[in-house]
Design an enzyme around this catalytic site. Structure first.
Site, PDB file in Angstrom:
ATOM      1  N   GLU A   1     -16.482   6.093   3.525  1.00 44.37           N
ATOM      2  CA  GLU A   1     -15.858   5.633   4.769  1.00 44.37           C
ATOM      3  C   GLU A   1     -15.843   6.790   5.759  1.00 44.37           C
ATOM      4  OE1 GLU A   1     -11.615   4.862   4.775  1.00 44.37           O
ATOM      5  OE2 GLU A   1     -11.368   5.855   2.855  1.00 44.37           O
TER       6      GLU A   1
ATOM      7  N   LYS B   1      -2.698   6.397   1.351  1.00 39.78           N
ATOM      8  CA  LYS B   1      -2.568   6.807   2.751  1.00 39.78           C
ATOM      9  C   LYS B   1      -1.593   7.980   2.808  1.00 39.78           C
ATOM     10  CE  LYS B   1      -2.923   4.414   7.138  1.00 39.78           C
ATOM     11  NZ  LYS B   1      -4.385   4.452   7.316  1.00 39.78           N
TER      12      LYS B   1
ATOM     13  N   ARG C   1       0.842  -1.207   0.000  1.00 40.52           N
ATOM     14  CA  ARG C   1       0.000   0.000   0.000  1.00 40.52           C
ATOM     15  C   ARG C   1       0.869   1.247   0.000  1.00 40.52           C
ATOM     16  NH1 ARG C   1      -4.599   0.041   4.476  1.00 40.52           N
ATOM     17  NH2 ARG C   1      -2.867   0.687   5.795  1.00 40.52           N
TER      18      ARG C   1
END
Ligand SMILES: *Cc1c(COP(=O)(O)O)cnc(C)c1O
Length: 341
Positions: A220, A184, A82
């Site tokens: 989210e 992220k 990620r």
């Protein structure tokens, strides 16, 4: 190694300086060999790209002590992958996957005196991150970068018992289509601060973000993915290109299917459907799953049948199974636990 004298059960979620951190620098097109150091301070140019243009990405993961006394991390290869994707999207060099996992292992090993003991409920939070360090004033990516990993012990998430959350539908957006919602990056958090402080001021625990294109679909919260359970026991999670692919959520879906024999669906979830769900939860490394008891849409309340005092039954099973795997009480799928020592 002798443990530090810490009241593990009463730790909060905060930063505590620990003895060692890992640092590697990228210069002239290559990463140096990296090292563990004791200095917790970063010293960079006042004009560093990270300070001017927020060129920084991060990861969050944990180390735990299992029932049989091993120290493990959970699926660190997925954090590494990620972070590679996050770095590429912000035009940063990739810190190779094997080196990422090795850096995490080295950092945890160097700080075993603060890895909380089994049964304390506390864990060692691990924060890998990377940022552009050289001076940049005309807008362009940095040429030099620093990759670091530090650790900090954090307390049990559900201290004093589980309290289902009350969340609100947020009027601000988190991520644009084809933007950066799926990586992220600190920038996604900077712009969420106004909305979360406002939510707290209004008495809500979290914001539910809807898709910014149509504002009809559930995305989210600021830092966790949603799982819903239908009245007939199916586990449903929103599918969208603008949510951050939570490793906890992906693991819970596997657990639902393979350990609990539940039907799972990853699909678009319209806000209109939420009133018909039996359970809702937020998933992320910090809590594994925190149950949601109530969702408020501009004064209109949706009270989940699971109520405000406990997790719903399916959420509880998912939670117990995944934490059982993480703590070594249940057999883990191949490759999920990386044993540190
Ligand atoms: C980190 C994060 C999550 C949770 O991901 P995990 O890998 O499960 O910890 C969810 N949403 C956002 C926006 C995040 O930054």
């Amino acid at each position: 190694m002798e443990k530090k004298d810490i009241d593990w059960g009463n730790l909060g979620f905060g930063y505590m300086k620990t003895d060692y951190r890992y640092v590697s620098n990228f210069k002239n097109g290559a990463w140096d060999e990296g090292a563990l150091i004791t200095d917790a301070t970063v010293s960079i140019s006042e004009c560093a790209c990270v300070l001017q243009y927020a060129q920084t990405v991060f990861e969050g993961m944990k180390a735990y002590t299992t029932e049989d006394g091993r120290i493990v991390t959970f699926r660190p290869d997925l954090n590494a992958e990620r972070m590679e994707n996050s770095a590429r999207r912000l035009q940063m060099p990739v810190f190779p996957k094997e080196r990422f996992v090795d850096a995490v292992v080295q950092t945890v090993k160097a700080n075993t005196n603060v890895v909380p003991p089994y049964g304390s409920g506390a864990t060692l939070y691990i924060r890998p991150y990377m940022f552009g360090t050289n001076p940049v004033i005309g807008v362009k990516p940095a040429d030099e970068y620093q990759f670091r990993v530090f650790t900090t012990p954090v307390g049990p998430y559900f201290k004093g018992g589980v309290k289902p959350l009350t969340i609100r539908v947020c009027d601000y957006d988190r991520a644009a289509p084809r933007g950066t919602g799926h990586i992220k990056a600190g920038l996604n958090y900077a712009m969420s601060l106004y909305a979360i402080v406002d939510a707290h001021n209004q008495g809500f625990d979290e914001n539910m973000y809807l898709d910014s294109a149509t504002r009809t679909k559930v995305e989210e919260t600021g830092g966790a993915n949603f799982l819903f359970v239908t009245k007939d026991g199916k586990v449903v999670t929103p599918k969208s290109s603008t949510i951050l692919p939570s490793i906890t959520r992906r693991s819970l879906l596997h657990v639902a299917k393979e350990y609990l024999g539940l039907e799972v669906e990853e699909r678009e979830v319209f806000f209109d459907e939420v009133k018909d769900f039996a359970e809702a939860g937020l998933c992320g490394t910090a809590a594994v799953i925190s149950p949601v008891g109530k969702i408020v849409d501009h004064g209109k309340e949706i009270c989940l049948p699971s109520g405000m005092t406990q997790m719903g039954p399916v959420t509880q099973k998912l939670y117990d199974t995944l934490t059982g795997i993480q703590m070594g009480r249940l057999e883990a799928p191949e490759g999920w636990l990386k044993v540190i020592e």
